[in-house]
Design a protein around this motif. Structure first.
Motif, PDB file in Angstrom:
ATOM      1  N   PHE A  83       9.364  12.118  -3.391  1.00  0.00           N
ATOM      2  CA  PHE A  83       8.080  12.458  -3.988  1.00  0.00           C
ATOM      3  C   PHE A  83       7.482  10.839  -3.757  1.00  0.00           C
ATOM      4  O   PHE A  83       7.341   9.674  -4.230  1.00  0.00           O
ATOM      5  CB  PHE A  83       8.611  12.503  -5.094  1.00  0.00           C
ATOM      6  CG  PHE A  83       8.544  13.294  -5.935  1.00  0.00           C
ATOM      7  CD1 PHE A  83       9.689  14.307  -5.324  1.00  0.00           C
ATOM      8  CD2 PHE A  83       8.853  13.923  -7.328  1.00  0.00           C
ATOM      9  CE1 PHE A  83       9.580  16.078  -5.249  1.00  0.00           C
ATOM     10  CE2 PHE A  83       9.205  15.377  -8.272  1.00  0.00           C
ATOM     11  CZ  PHE A  83       9.682  15.881  -7.297  1.00  0.00           C
ATOM     12  N   ASP A  84       6.086  11.618  -3.551  1.00  0.00           N
ATOM     13  CA  ASP A  84       4.728  10.662  -3.065  1.00  0.00           C
ATOM     14  C   ASP A  84       3.888  10.365  -4.457  1.00  0.00           C
ATOM     15  O   ASP A  84       3.673  11.339  -4.661  1.00  0.00           O
ATOM     16  CB  ASP A  84       4.166  11.002  -2.188  1.00  0.00           C
ATOM     17  CG  ASP A  84       2.372   9.815  -1.810  1.00  0.00           C
ATOM     18  OD1 ASP A  84       2.633   9.427  -2.780  1.00  0.00           O
ATOM     19  OD2 ASP A  84       1.963   9.987  -0.738  1.00  0.00           O
ATOM     20  N   GLU A  85       4.434   9.799  -5.348  1.00  0.00           N
ATOM     21  CA  GLU A  85       3.559   9.400  -6.489  1.00  0.00           C
ATOM     22  C   GLU A  85       2.856   8.407  -6.317  1.00  0.00           C
ATOM     23  O   GLU A  85       2.514   7.824  -7.004  1.00  0.00           O
ATOM     24  CB  GLU A  85       5.163   9.522  -7.215  1.00  0.00           C
ATOM     25  CG  GLU A  85       5.760  10.576  -7.934  1.00  0.00           C
ATOM     26  CD  GLU A  85       5.934  10.717  -9.195  1.00  0.00           C
ATOM     27  OE1 GLU A  85       5.020  11.116 -10.256  1.00  0.00           O
ATOM     28  OE2 GLU A  85       7.296  10.899  -9.233  1.00  0.00           O
ATOM     29  N   SER A  99       0.987  -1.183  -0.161  1.00  0.00           N
ATOM     30  CA  SER A  99      -0.021  -0.064  -0.181  1.00  0.00           C
ATOM     31  C   SER A  99       1.090   0.935   0.290  1.00  0.00           C
ATOM     32  O   SER A  99       2.090   1.137   0.625  1.00  0.00           O
ATOM     33  CB  SER A  99      -0.658   0.016   1.300  1.00  0.00           C
ATOM     34  OG  SER A  99      -0.074   0.054   2.480  1.00  0.00           O
ATOM     35  N   GLY A 100       0.075   2.467  -0.182  1.00  0.00           N
ATOM     36  CA  GLY A 100       0.708   3.800  -0.250  1.00  0.00           C
ATOM     37  C   GLY A 100       1.576   4.063   1.061  1.00  0.00           C
ATOM     38  O   GLY A 100       2.228   4.452   1.260  1.00  0.00           O
ATOM     39  N   SER A 101       0.527   3.704   1.573  1.00  0.00           N
ATOM     40  CA  SER A 101       1.396   4.315   3.052  1.00  0.00           C
ATOM     41  C   SER A 101       2.962   3.460   3.901  1.00  0.00           C
ATOM     42  O   SER A 101       3.316   3.539   4.816  1.00  0.00           O
ATOM     43  CB  SER A 101      -0.089   3.854   4.163  1.00  0.00           C
ATOM     44  OG  SER A 101      -1.247   4.497   4.213  1.00  0.00           O
ATOM     45  N   GLU A 102       2.569   2.553   3.316  1.00  0.00           N
ATOM     46  CA  GLU A 102       3.564   1.701   3.652  1.00  0.00           C
ATOM     47  C   GLU A 102       5.039   1.917   2.978  1.00  0.00           C
ATOM     48  O   GLU A 102       5.371   2.165   3.352  1.00  0.00           O
ATOM     49  CB  GLU A 102       3.294  -0.611   3.305  1.00  0.00           C
ATOM     50  CG  GLU A 102       2.391  -1.091   4.218  1.00  0.00           C
ATOM     51  CD  GLU A 102       2.226  -2.708   3.622  1.00  0.00           C
ATOM     52  OE1 GLU A 102       3.257  -2.981   3.546  1.00  0.00           O
ATOM     53  OE2 GLU A 102       0.824  -2.439   3.104  1.00  0.00           O
TER      54      GLU A 102
HETATM   55  C1  LIG Z   1      -0.275  10.697  -2.703  1.00  0.00           C
HETATM   56  C2  LIG Z   1      -0.903   9.221  -1.280  1.00  0.00           C
HETATM   57  N1  LIG Z   1       0.152   8.902  -0.867  1.00  0.00           N
HETATM   58  C3  LIG Z   1      -0.172   7.657  -0.237  1.00  0.00           C
HETATM   59  C4  LIG Z   1      -1.307   7.221  -0.441  1.00  0.00           C
HETATM   60  C5  LIG Z   1      -1.542   6.278   0.766  1.00  0.00           C
HETATM   61  O1  LIG Z   1      -1.743   4.600   0.125  1.00  0.00           O
HETATM   62  P1  LIG Z   1      -2.807   3.981   1.102  1.00  0.00           P
HETATM   63  O2  LIG Z   1      -4.270   3.840   0.568  1.00  0.00           O
HETATM   64  O3  LIG Z   1      -2.868   2.205  -0.261  1.00  0.00           O
HETATM   65  O4  LIG Z   1      -2.291   3.318   2.040  1.00  0.00           O
HETATM   66  C6  LIG Z   1      -2.322   7.723  -0.306  1.00  0.00           C
HETATM   67  C7  LIG Z   1      -3.751   6.812  -0.440  1.00  0.00           C
HETATM   68  O5  LIG Z   1      -4.499   7.295  -1.079  1.00  0.00           O
HETATM   69  C8  LIG Z   1      -2.645   8.596  -1.695  1.00  0.00           C
HETATM   70  O6  LIG Z   1      -3.565   9.710  -2.572  1.00  0.00           O
END
Ligand SMILES: Cc1ncc(COP(=O)(O)O)c(C=O)c1O
Length: 444
Positions: A252-254, A128-131
């Motif tokens: 960069f959070d892409e 996931s993005g959070s990880e």
């Molecule tokens: C820019 C961005 N970074 C991180 C996240 C977190 O990703 P995840 O929901 O897969 O944990 C999101 C989720 O919407 C996001 O939009």
């Protein structure tokens, strides 16, 4: 195009089967859906989906909607994409997880990321993005020995305590560290500094005061969590200069922009190469797969041997269906020029909607980039900072979302979010969307 019921209209409030299911869900699941943001869909009437194909979502009672939500962005090729699903199924047939040693798929997807994304020399997969943002910050803290992280108002980087600060601060809390959740660790919040996006002077102020204490600067290069704030070139340049001169890793959070806007990331488009990059969402067209990649010396800290001290762990990291989906998604995006197609289609939605706002003399603007757009009522001009979105007319947007839903067009009624397009959207969807918007705006 197939949306709505036989009359072409849907009546979400009059659907007994769906409401019954949602009522059961509310007794069992907080809010009745897996996340608070998902539950916001109920603002336009109870809703429960049980299938999706191409650009269409179908409810448990058979109503069909054209989907502009696309699961908050991952679905870039369309729902139930044949090629991606076939690839994932083939992986499942060989077992979904081995949990030891190397797999062919992880090497093949890593090679693709390294070849495509300018900043990525090595890469670690997760789910996931959070990880991914969590791992990025841990890598940066380990490399610098510092703890503080700078983020920007209006940028979302996931749910964890390191970053869930000042994403949507209320107007009277702008400029502070605003924790987005109860229950967050105060030490984490205190170590998260916040600055306005697109403000190079404020950025330099933070560096003057805290430059030697910073472990990382993290941003969405285009903050889509509040619709679309396009970065000023000068802001990105100064950001790269000041992080480099202080030896602070730039992240960069892409998670939204990567593979949706470009297989190379918007870092390629903007000509700014960060030290670390997080990708997720469109990487796997809806399968749970994500990655943190970047400078080899930063990633090598997680080598798992005695010399390397960063733990990056996860039973399901590198799970095979996700990686198979990612390999197929990446190849399709590159081979079929999905970016070119979606940019053109996105421009037509934006132009069409802008014309409609003008025709109906409605105050508002349409913002976006490539396959993403947002309609924001009651505000004008190009938004550059979080404060530029604060004044938007939330009630009007919710009324717009409700009217559009009645006409078979689905997107979240959260006024700060965005519409997404996929490779399965085409001219016919554009036409129906604009016809519906014309009728709804007439009533607003
Ligand atoms: C820019 C961005 N970074 C991180 C996240 C977190 O990703 P995840 O929901 O897969 O944990 C999101 C989720 O919407 C996001 O939009």
């Amino acid at each position: 195009m197939l949306t709505g019921n036989d009359s072409g209209m849907t009546d979400p409030n009059d659907d007994a089967a769906m409401s019954e299911l949602v009522d059961r869900a509310r007794e069992l699941i907080p809010g009745g859906a897996q996340t608070g943001l998902r539950a916001q869909a109920y603002e336009t009437g109870d809703v429960a989906f049980d299938s999706a194909s191409e650009a269409t979502l179908t409810t448990v009672s058979g109503e069909r909607y054209t989907d502009y939500h696309l699961g908050f962005g991952p679905i870039v090729l369309g729902h139930a994409h044949d090629g991606v699903d076939k690839a994932a199924r083939a992986a499942i047939d060989d077992g979904v997880l081995y949990g030891a040693g190397t797999t062919t798929l992880e090497v093949e997807v890593a090679e693709r990321l390294v070849n495509l994304v300018p900043s990525i020399e090595m890469v670690n997969f997760c789910n996931s993005g959070s990880e991914a943002t969590y791992h990025a910050i841990r890598l940066a803290r380990a490399a610098t020995g510092n703890e503080k992280v700078l983020k920007f108002e209006g940028c979302y980087h996931g749910w964890h305590d390191y970053v869930d600060v000042s994403v949507y601060p209320p107007a009277d809390r702008v400029g502070e560290r605003y924790p987005e959740s109860d229950g967050m660790l105060s030490a984490a919040v205190e170590n998260t500094l916040v600055a306005p996006f697109n403000d190079p002077d404020a950025l330099e102020d933070v560096f003057r005061e805290h430059g030697d204490e910073l472990a990382a600067v993290i941003l969405e290069p285009i903050p889509h969590s509040v619709g679309c704030l396009l970065p000023e070139p000068e802001f990105l340049e100064r950001l790269r200069e000041v992080t480099e001169s202080h030896d602070v890793p730039l992240v960069f959070d892409e998670v939204i922009s990567g593979f949706r806007h470009s297989p190379r990331g918007v870092q390629y488009e903007f000509g700014v190469t960060p030290d670390l990059t997080c990708v997720a969402k469109a990487l796997g067209n809806g399968y749970p797969v994500a990655a943190v990649g970047g400078r080899a010396d930063l990633l090598a800290q997680a080598g798992g041997d005695n010399e390397s001290g960063v733990v990056i762990s996860g039973t399901y990291s590198g799970s095979l269906p996700g990686l198979a989906a990612a390999r197929e998604t990446i190849d399709t995006i590159v081979e079929e020029d999905v970016q070119g197609y979606l940019t053109n289609l996105g421009d037509r939605y934006r132009d069409g909607l802008t014309d409609l706002l003008e025709d109906h003399a409605i105050d508002g603007r349409v913002v976006g980039h490539r396959s993403i757009f947002s309609v924001q009522f009651g505000v004008d001009g190009e938004p550059r900072t979080y404060e530029d979105v604060l004044g938007l007319d939330e009630e009007r947007f919710r009324a717009f979302a409700a009217g559009m839903r009645e006409r078979g067009q689905f997107f979240t009624p959260n006024p700060y979010k965005r519409h997404h397009l996929s490779f399965a959207h085409d001219e016919s969807h554009l036409e129906s969307y604009l016809d519906a918007a014309d009728a709804v705006l007439d009533e607003l």
